[in-house]
Design a protein around this motif. Structure first.
Motif, short mmCIF file in Angstrom:
data_model
loop_
_atom_site.label_atom_id
_atom_site.label_comp_id
_atom_site.label_asym_id
_atom_site.label_seq_id
_atom_site.Cartn_x
_atom_site.Cartn_y
_atom_site.Cartn_z
N GLY A 157 20.64 -27.18 105.81
CA GLY A 157 21.35 -27.79 106.93
C GLY A 157 22.74 -27.25 107.20
O GLY A 157 23.48 -27.83 108.02
N HIS A 158 23.13 -26.20 106.49
CA HIS A 158 24.46 -25.65 106.68
C HIS A 158 24.47 -24.68 107.86
O HIS A 158 23.43 -24.21 108.32
N VAL A 175 17.92 -21.08 108.43
CA VAL A 175 18.12 -22.41 107.87
C VAL A 175 16.79 -22.84 107.27
O VAL A 175 15.76 -22.84 107.94
N THR A 194 32.39 -23.18 107.02
CA THR A 194 32.12 -24.59 107.34
C THR A 194 32.49 -24.85 108.80
O THR A 194 33.07 -23.99 109.48
N ASN A 216 19.18 -32.15 95.80
CA ASN A 216 18.95 -33.18 96.80
C ASN A 216 18.48 -34.47 96.15
O ASN A 216 18.94 -35.57 96.49
N THR A 272 16.76 -29.43 105.63
CA THR A 272 17.77 -30.39 106.09
C THR A 272 18.86 -30.55 105.04
O THR A 272 18.84 -29.91 103.97
N VAL A 273 19.82 -31.45 105.33
CA VAL A 273 20.96 -31.66 104.44
C VAL A 273 20.49 -32.26 103.13
O VAL A 273 19.40 -32.86 103.05
N ASN A 314 19.24 -22.39 102.67
CA ASN A 314 20.24 -23.02 103.54
C ASN A 314 19.78 -24.43 103.87
O ASN A 314 18.83 -24.63 104.65
N THR A 347 25.91 -30.66 103.74
CA THR A 347 25.22 -29.40 104.05
C THR A 347 25.49 -28.44 102.91
O THR A 347 26.57 -28.48 102.30
N GLY A 353 29.44 -25.53 100.68
CA GLY A 353 28.94 -26.81 101.17
C GLY A 353 29.99 -27.56 101.97
O GLY A 353 31.19 -27.28 101.88
N TYR A 387 12.52 -27.69 100.61
CA TYR A 387 13.37 -26.57 100.99
C TYR A 387 12.64 -25.26 100.68
O TYR A 387 11.97 -25.12 99.65
#
Length: 657
Positions: free
Chosen positions: A547-548, A564, A594, A514, A567-568, A545, A528, A461, A577
């Protein structure tokens, strides 16, 4: 006492010791071999060494005295201003005395010469006259001359002898030619004139008394004559006789009545002047005796005689000159006062600055110096106070920074404890990861953990931001993820007894993460996140994934990027997700990273980028995981050209074996 003397002798320098030894030897020689050449040489050597020692001591004392600026300025003023002024005052004083004395003696000698001429001229006239009229003319001139020269006697020798007065015992001087001036006869001083021709000798003689001397120039002062000579001083202790210059009272006795004029005021000082006078000896033709004429007068008397006028005029002129001198002295005193005030202002400011620097030197930054005036020194004092204020603030900031640094060190140690200490043991999957923080603590995160059903979970992350706040959020992500894994494992163990069909999935875990981050962190804090679970039995990788950056899969020299799925985390509570899966074959290399790997820029503003990262991975895919990681980090450092990291760099490798 002896110990103190020995200690004092040891503290002396080499030159001082030599001086003491020479002095002791010279004293011994003076009492044993006094008067010898060795004694004289030893005395001279001791005197020279003593002079050098005295000079060195004076120089050291001067350096000690002028260490302070105030004394240094005073010494400078002493040599620059006071010494010249004193010398000028002394020069003016001595010059005034000398000029006044010389003027007074000139007036007296000029008057004395005029009287000599007044006696010599009639003598020459009488000597030049015919014999038949000489006596008659002398008889006619004598009363006039006696009135001008009290007590005068005259004798004319030739075919006949003429005397005035008739009972005068004056005789013609033996062996003298033409002469005039002062003469010493029978121990008494006279004014005389002697003219000798072929037909006659004319001799005039008038006694000189104290009154006559002092009245040569009326109201000038008192005159006296002294005879200069030498007398022999008897020898003492075998020494040779010595001679010294002496002055004895001359032929004119001094009266008790003081003829020096009274002072006009306190500054009207008495002036004593001296001038040599030649006196002939009556009994010894051609012999001249040296005598000194001493004159006691005052400035006012000299000015009154030179400029003439009444006594009031002389007194007024004297007072005017003295008032002018007093005015100059007043100006000088005012100048000295102003100079002292300026000096004190300078030394006061410098002394305050010195004390302030001494206080700052020991760490007292709260000290402020007193500022007076509005000049440059006052501005310097204000600058010093502002400097100490800034230093005090800087010290406080440094202390706070040191405190924060220590806290960051603690946070770094705590964060290091959060990263996994060991790699899960697996026969099918090889894991390796590195995190290089740009600062002491990092906002990047990676973790891996062995699950209950032969599955291996790993995650990476990137928290928004850097420093402490990002590190705290990273710790929150780590603790929340592990809590979710632990809870899912316990639930699966309780319900299914180890079956793999219970709700432990990547998408569910990321969704719960989240919601938890959104509920317990500020709105601007998010991260992320990539989470995957590898099944060792099937080789299947389930991942989500959030948002990473898409991980890179290197397979048979080709590069594939994973999907992906959302989102984050931590930004939106309603975020959903999905979950993806991929089969890892033997030899596949999955690289999670990263943005600190791909976004660093070079000097031209170009980012390293994912394409260059993929090239490095493909080129080094066959190497061990640790060497692959170092190759990637070295490539980024070479690209940026700086040893400092622009962002946290974290990379995680998963290789199927």
């Amino acid at each position: 006492m002896q110990a103190r003397l020995i200690a004092l002798y040891r503290r002396l320098g080499r030159l001082e010791r030599v001086f003491l030894i020479l002095l002791a030897v010279a004293l011994v020689a003076r009492f044993t071999i006094s008067g010898s050449g060795i004694s004289v040489l030893l005395s001279l050597a001791a005197f020279g060494a003593g002079a050098v020692v005295l000079f060195r001591a004076g120089f050291k004392l001067m350096r000690l005295v002028i260490w302070r600026l105030r004394y240094r300025l005073l010494v400078a003023y002493l040599f620059i201003a006071l010494v010249p002024i004193v010398l000028i005052v002394l020069l003016v004083g001595f010059g005034g005395d000398m000029i006044a004395g010389q003027i007074a003696t000139y007036l007296v000698t000029a008057e004395l010469d005029a009287r000599r001429e007044a006696m010599l001229d009639p003598a020459r006239e009488l000597a030049a006259m015919p014999t038949q009229v000489r006596a008659e003319q002398a008889r006619w001139m004598a009363p006039y001359l006696r009135e001008k020269f009290p007590g005068m006697e005259m004798v004319i020798s030739g075919d006949s002898t003429f005397r005035f007065p008739r009972n005068a015992a004056l005789q013609r001087p033996p062996g003298w030619g033409d002469a005039s001036g002062l003469v010493l006869k029978d121990g008494a001083l006279h004014l005389w004139a002697h003219v000798r021709t072929q037909t006659a000798d004319v001799t005039m003689l008038a006694p000189i008394t104290q009154d006559a001397l002092s009245e040569l120039v009326p109201n000038l002062g008192e005159l006296s004559l002294m005879r200069a000579g030498r007398e022999t001083v008897p020898s003492v202790d075998g020494e040779a006789p010595k001679t010294r210059l002496t002055f004895r009272r001359g032929a004119v006795p001094r009266r008790s009545r003081n003829r020096v004029p009274p002072p006009v005021n306190l500054l009207d000082a008495e002036v004593v002047a001296a001038a040599p006078v030649s006196v002939a000896i009556w009994e010894n033709p051609g012999q001249i005796s040296s005598q000194w004429m001493f004159l006691s007068t005052r400035y006012s008397a000299v000015l009154g005689t030179v400029f003439g006028g009444t006594a009031e005029w002389a007194e007024g002129l004297t007072m005017f000159m003295q008032a002018l001198i007093a005015l100059l002295l007043i100006v000088e005193f005012v100048s000295v006062y102003i100079g002292v005030k300026l000096t004190r202002s300078i030394t006061y400011a410098v002394h305050n600055l010195y004390e302030g620097t001494q206080r700052v030197r020991v760490g007292d930054f709260s000290h402020r110096i007193e500022v007076r005036g509005t000049d440059q020194l006052a501005e310097l004092g204000e600058s010093f106070n502002r400097m100490t204020e800034n230093l005090e603030r800087l010290v406080d900031v440094a202390k706070e920074k040191e405190r924060l640094q220590s806290e960051i060190e603690i946070a770094r140690e705590v964060q290091n404890q959060l990263f996994p200490r060991s790699v899960p043991v697996s026969d099918t999957l090889e894991l390796a990861a590195v995190c290089r923080p740009a600062r002491l603590v990092s906002g990047d995160y990676y973790d891996y953990l062995t699950l209950y059903d032969s599955r291996i979970a790993f995650a990476i992350g990137d928290v928004a931001g850097k420093g402490i706040s990002a590190a705290l959020l990273m710790a929150t992500v780590q603790s929340s993820m592990r809590a979710q894994l632990r809870a899912g494992r316990e639930l699966a163990a309780a319900v299914g007894g180890g079956s793999n069909g219970v709700s432990l999935s990547a998408s569910v875990l990321v969704t719960r993460l989240n919601q938890q981050l959104y509920a317990f962190t500020p709105p601007e804090k998010f991260a992320t996140f990539f989470f995957g679970m590898f099944d060792e039995g099937t080789g299947q990788l389930m991942y989500t994934n959030a948002g990473h950056l898409p991980p890179i899969l290197v397979r048979d020299g080709a590069v594939t990027r994973l999907e992906v799925n959302g989102t984050v985390v931590g930004a939106f509570s309603f975020a959903e997700y999905e979950e993806s899966s991929i089969f890892l074959k033997r030899g596949d290399l999955l690289v999670c990273f990263t943005d600190g790997i791909t976004e660093p820029e070079n000097d031209f503003g170009e980012m390293f980028g994912e394409e260059r990262l993929a090239e490095v991975l493909v080129k080094n895919a066959g190497r061990p995981s640790a060497e692959i990681i170092e190759a990637v980090l070295d490539s980024v450092r070479v690209w940026t050209g700086s040893p400092e990291l622009q962002d946290d760099m974290t990379i995680l490798l998963a290789r199927r074996v």
